[in-house]
Design a protein around this motif. Structure first.
Motif, PDB file in Angstrom:
ATOM      1  N   GLN A 243       0.828  -1.193   0.000  1.00  0.00           N
ATOM      2  CA  GLN A 243       0.000   0.000   0.000  1.00  0.00           C
ATOM      3  C   GLN A 243       0.872   1.258   0.000  1.00  0.00           C
ATOM      4  OE1 GLN A 243      -2.413  -1.033   3.595  1.00  0.00           O
ATOM      5  NE2 GLN A 243      -4.166  -0.779   2.246  1.00  0.00           N
ATOM      6  N   VAL A 244       0.310   2.356  -0.515  1.00  0.00           N
ATOM      7  CA  VAL A 244       1.013   3.632  -0.509  1.00  0.00           C
ATOM      8  C   VAL A 244       0.806   4.296   0.850  1.00  0.00           C
ATOM      9  CG1 VAL A 244       1.142   5.931  -1.535  1.00  0.00           C
ATOM     10  CG2 VAL A 244       0.789   3.928  -3.001  1.00  0.00           C
ATOM     11  N   MET A 245       1.908   4.588   1.535  1.00  0.00           N
ATOM     12  CA  MET A 245       1.847   5.242   2.842  1.00  0.00           C
ATOM     13  C   MET A 245       1.863   6.765   2.710  1.00  0.00           C
ATOM     14  SD  MET A 245       1.747   2.772   5.122  1.00  0.00           S
ATOM     15  CE  MET A 245       0.649   1.953   3.950  1.00  0.00           C
ATOM     16  N   GLU A 246       2.678   7.270   1.757  1.00  0.00           N
ATOM     17  CA  GLU A 246       2.797   8.710   1.569  1.00  0.00           C
ATOM     18  C   GLU A 246       3.332   8.974   0.170  1.00  0.00           C
ATOM     19  OE1 GLU A 246       4.589  12.606   3.997  1.00  0.00           O
ATOM     20  OE2 GLU A 246       4.742  10.584   4.831  1.00  0.00           O
ATOM     21  N   ALA A 247       2.907  10.067  -0.435  1.00  0.00           N
ATOM     22  CA  ALA A 247       3.350  10.436  -1.776  1.00  0.00           C
ATOM     23  C   ALA A 247       3.374  11.954  -1.889  1.00  0.00           C
ATOM     24  CB  ALA A 247       2.436   9.832  -2.841  1.00  0.00           C
ATOM     25  N   GLY A 248       4.292  12.452  -2.697  1.00  0.00           N
ATOM     26  CA  GLY A 248       4.368  13.895  -2.871  1.00  0.00           C
ATOM     27  C   GLY A 248       5.641  14.315  -3.560  1.00  0.00           C
ATOM     28  N   ARG A 249       5.893  15.620  -3.612  1.00  0.00           N
ATOM     29  CA  ARG A 249       7.102  16.148  -4.221  1.00  0.00           C
ATOM     30  C   ARG A 249       8.318  15.830  -3.354  1.00  0.00           C
ATOM     31  NH1 ARG A 249       5.925  22.332  -5.302  1.00  0.00           N
ATOM     32  NH2 ARG A 249       5.451  22.131  -3.066  1.00  0.00           N
TER      33      ARG A 249
END
Length: 659
Positions: A243-249
């Protein structure tokens, strides 16, 4: 054509494995996008589902796996069409046209990904023959140009070269050439630098970045190394257990991490700016206890009396002027008509150093510099051509290279080895109990009941459950297997532990576990370490002093604080600059790599380069800092006489030596 559409869009992707024991959900609702020409990093530990996603994009999922839901939309810039890759038959014509032609992949281990029976030119040319209508001369010309583009020094010669004839860095460059020869729109790089030295890794990262800018392609970088992420990515997607825990620049992720998992990953990476008593924080700390039985056994064994006070000032290990040369033969078949040529390679050349009782000496350098050969000489697995190895045997100097028979067997109880690969160094047909009790049986220590209790104590010392003693190595994770290797090395309670790249094959969080465990065991059991690695950040965390080795010779030796504050040798500076830090504000200093020539002595500037009319010497600069350079080029300081307080005096045989 919709110019605003991302090049790749993964939407609510779910991948399941249908196994005999039941269904395993490896990827659970993952979504992210890759813009045209952009770079996205997919980050996480082994088993988080990163590589499975890359296999789904390429249509090469293993047989038990299937896409259970979601979509993978790819918008081809060549025709502007958007296709759902997840719905295409893996062996159908549309998927075959995309795979290798428009979407390419670089695998983690180049040696197992390249065919050993085909030349590099044939393997790269195969992709062109499948995806382009070119004549044989055009194919050869395109392959040669691609090899030149990825930095092969002699592309024409490389066409006829087999993978086993290339170094690790050149094999990875061959993989990159194969992936880029058809000029794909998307490049998937699946752990492309994990198996490489830090200097070669920095060169490969620079190469991929330059090629990406020149060819205008997008990249999906899959890695567990946050230092690599900080140097290549624009967007970051952090995964854990599918699963994706965190995403961003990139800068948002590093400057303001929100998820506890990401914050824990950042704290598990060794850094050069750590406080003296600061510890790495692994995701799951090893809870270990015991060691009273181990200390009692060490004190009771007949050859383990304490070193007398009169001999306590002497180093535990002294290596003087050790050299080892190998003969490499190349040519045709053995026999009457063979045309073999013999080449002499100096693997170890006049190396000398000391290791004080209770300290950790780090030995760093690239693959092939002679670190492992030197460790085998100390263990008497190899005999040197010249030199001397002296071990402090309870205050009496022991000539290691002269030992034979029972004396050599007794000596090997005093020095043990922790290997780089925890899987290949453990017998797959032996249970953990048999692996840990074998050294005790070989040396005739204790009866069966005592050995059973002792093995349980070893398991507790390294933080493993004693209920798992009847398991086989394959049923453990990589970090657990490495702990089994450490327990086996501790079974005989050695005075010196040689750790040969013990964490290079592990994830950063597991690496932090093992490094913390080694530090704790050193304090609790009074161990002495010779810690071999190519990563200076790792060595900085665990070592007291660091010796830098290049092309078989020591080039610099100093306490770690001195070495990192004022590295003087160009090769040392290259090693320091090549370690990627998990900080976007501190990118790699690629200029210090000297365009890949940092490990070539002839390319070093004065006064470090070998010259026919110059002799290179190990110059003592004070406070235990030694540097190999031309005599008179640095102000020398007399050697410290109080070896006990300094612990840094070099053996005389290694102070000077002509190149």
């Amino acid at each position: 054509m919709n110019t605003t559409a991302p090049l790749l869009e993964v939407r609510d992707l779910r991948i399941a494995f249908d196994l005999p024991e039941g269904r395993l959900d490896a990827v659970r609702g993952v979504s992210f996008t890759v813009p045209a020409g952009g770079t996205v990093a997919l980050v996480g530990e082994s088993g988080s589902g990163k590589s499975v996603i890359s296999q789904a994009i390429m249509g090469i999922l293993p047989k038990p796996a299937r896409i259970a839901g979601g979509s993978i939309f790819f918008t081809d810039p060549a025709d502007g069409k958007t296709r759902d890759v997840a719905s295409l038959p893996p062996s159908g014509p549309q998927m075959r046209a995309l795979r290798g032609g428009r979407i390419s992949i670089i695998f983690q281990e180049p040696m197992t990904s390249l065919s050993p029976v085909h030349t590099v030119g044939d393997q790269i040319g195969e992709a062109l023959r499948l995806h382009r209508s070119l004549t044989a001369p055009q194919t050869r010309e395109t392959v040669t140009e691609t090899l030149r583009l990825v930095g092969f020094p002699d592309p024409q010669r490389a066409l006829k070269t087999y993978p086993f004839e290339l170094s690790g860095g050149l094999r990875q460059r061959a993989m990159i050439a194969m992936a880029l020869v058809c000029r794909p729109a998307l490049l998937i790089a699946d752990e492309p630098t994990t198996a490489l030295d830090v200097t070669v890794q920095a060169q490969i990262l620079k190469l991929i970045g330059d090629l990406q800018a020149e060819l205008g392609m997008a990249m999906l970088m899959i890695t567990h190394d946050l230092g690599v992420v900080a140097n290549v990515a624009e967007q970051v997607v952090v995964m854990y257990r599918g699963q994706v825990m965190e995403a961003g620049r990139l800068r948002d992720i590093f400057r303001d991490p929100r998820h506890p998992y990401l914050r824990a990953l950042l704290k598990a990476v060794p850094r050069f700016d750590m406080e003296p008593n600061e510890r790495l924080t692994p995701l799951r700390e090893i809870e270990h206890n015991g060691h009273a039985m181990l200390l009692a056994a060490k004190a009771s064994w007949p050859d383990r009396e304490e070193i007398p006070q009169s001999g306590s000032e002497a180093p535990l290990l002294t290596v003087q002027g050790v050299s080892k040369t190998f003969t490499i033969r190349k040519g045709g078949f053995l026999g009457r008509w063979s045309r073999q040529t013999a080449t002499q390679v100096a693997a170890v050349d006049d190396v000398g150093f000391t290791v004080q009782k209770g300290e950790c000496l780090g030995l760093v350098g690239e693959s092939g510099c002679g670190k492992t050969t030197l460790s085998k000489i100390i263990m008497r697995a190899l005999d040197p051509d010249s030199g001397q190895v002296t071990f402090n045997d309870r205050g009496q100097p022991l000539d290691v290279l002269a030992l034979e028979g029972d004396a050599l067997t007794r000596f090997r109880r005093r020095i043990q080895f922790v290997f780089q690969d925890p899987f290949s160094s453990l017998n797959p047909r032996m249970t953990v109990f048999e692996i840990l009790s074998e050294p005790l049986q070989i040396h005739g220590l204790g009866d069966p009941a005592w050995r059973a209790d002792y093995v349980k104590e070893l398991m507790r010392v390294v933080g493993l459950d004693v209920r798992h003693l009847r398991r086989y190595p394959h049923s453990f994770s990589g970090g657990q297997r490495q702990r089994i290797g450490i327990a086996r090395a501790l079974a005989l309670m050695p005075d010196l532990l040689i750790c040969d790249e013990p964490v290079s094959a592990l994830d950063v969080s597991i690496q932090a576990q093992i490094l913390n465990l080694l530090k704790d065991l050193r304090d609790e059991l009074g161990l002495t370490y010779l810690f071999i690695s190519h990563n200076l950040a790792v060595v900085d965390y665990i070592a007291d002093r660091i010796a830098v080795m290049c092309r078989g010779r020591l080039v610099e030796l100093a306490p770690k604080a001195t070495l990192f504050k004022t590295p003087l040798h160009p090769y040392t500076r290259a090693l320091v600059s090549a370690v990627p830090e998990p900080n976007p504000d501190r990118p790699l200093d690629l200029a210090a790599l000297m365009d890949g020539k940092a490990s070539i002595p002839e390319a070093w500037p004065e006064p470090f380069a070998p010259r026919p009319d110059r002799t290179l010497e190990m110059i003592h600069l004070g406070e235990g800092h030694y540097l190999r350079a031309w005599p008179g080029s640095f102000a020398a300081v007399p050697e410290p006489q109080n070896v006990r307080s300094q612990g840094q005096r070099l053996p005389n045989a290694s102070v000077a030596g002509a190149d």
